[in-house]
Design a protein around this motif. Sequence first.
Motif: not given
Length: 217
Positions: A59, A61, A111-112, A114-116, A118, A174, A177-178, A184
């Motif tokens: 990952d 991000n 914001v985790n 592992q996520k962008y 944003n 995000n 993406c989900e 995406t």
Amino acid sequence: MDQLRTIYLCILIFFIAISLVLSLFSYKNEKSLKVFPILLSVALIAELLTLLFYKFNIDYNIIYHIYIPLEYCLLAYYFYLNINLNKLKKIILYSIPFYLIISIIFSLKIVNIQKYPNFQTNIEGLLLIAWATIAIFNIEVRSNLSIVRLPIFWICVAVLVYNCGIFSYIGVYNYICESRPGLTNGLKFYVLNLLNYILYTLLSIAFICSQKMKKYS
């Protein structure tokens, strides 16, 4: 799509590398431009690490959680050096630690990693749009030099075009993406990728202008 992403990252790295080389030869009297070799070196390292992480299915991000605050600090410092309004200079300077604290809080609590990031990107964008807008309307006019020959003009345009262009897209990145992963890659190519190419092209123009300014000094 994996091949397309690799191609995109390679092209982006090439664009950053060209900008970095040009920035190293910026006119010495434009001291504020010395921010850009550092910024572009960090950007190049970040994208190389992204490509490496992507190749090994790690990952990536988390890289942007580190890079984006560094990017803001350096760009804000550039505008701090170029805006000659004392009260505003103080606001820009104070915004740097404020933004760093906000970014850390968002990365740890909202914001985790592992996520962008944003939200952090959009906060950065709003601040940079404000500083670039003020800077472009306060460019010192030189009688023997057109405004389009000044590096700061192209840097302001680059910041405004890029951040205005990505604002809405990054806000829902995000979520897309989900919920709509099929969209995406397409949206990323037509929005983020092209804007990145435009950003580094405009920055390169700024560095070329800085070289030509030697004739007018």
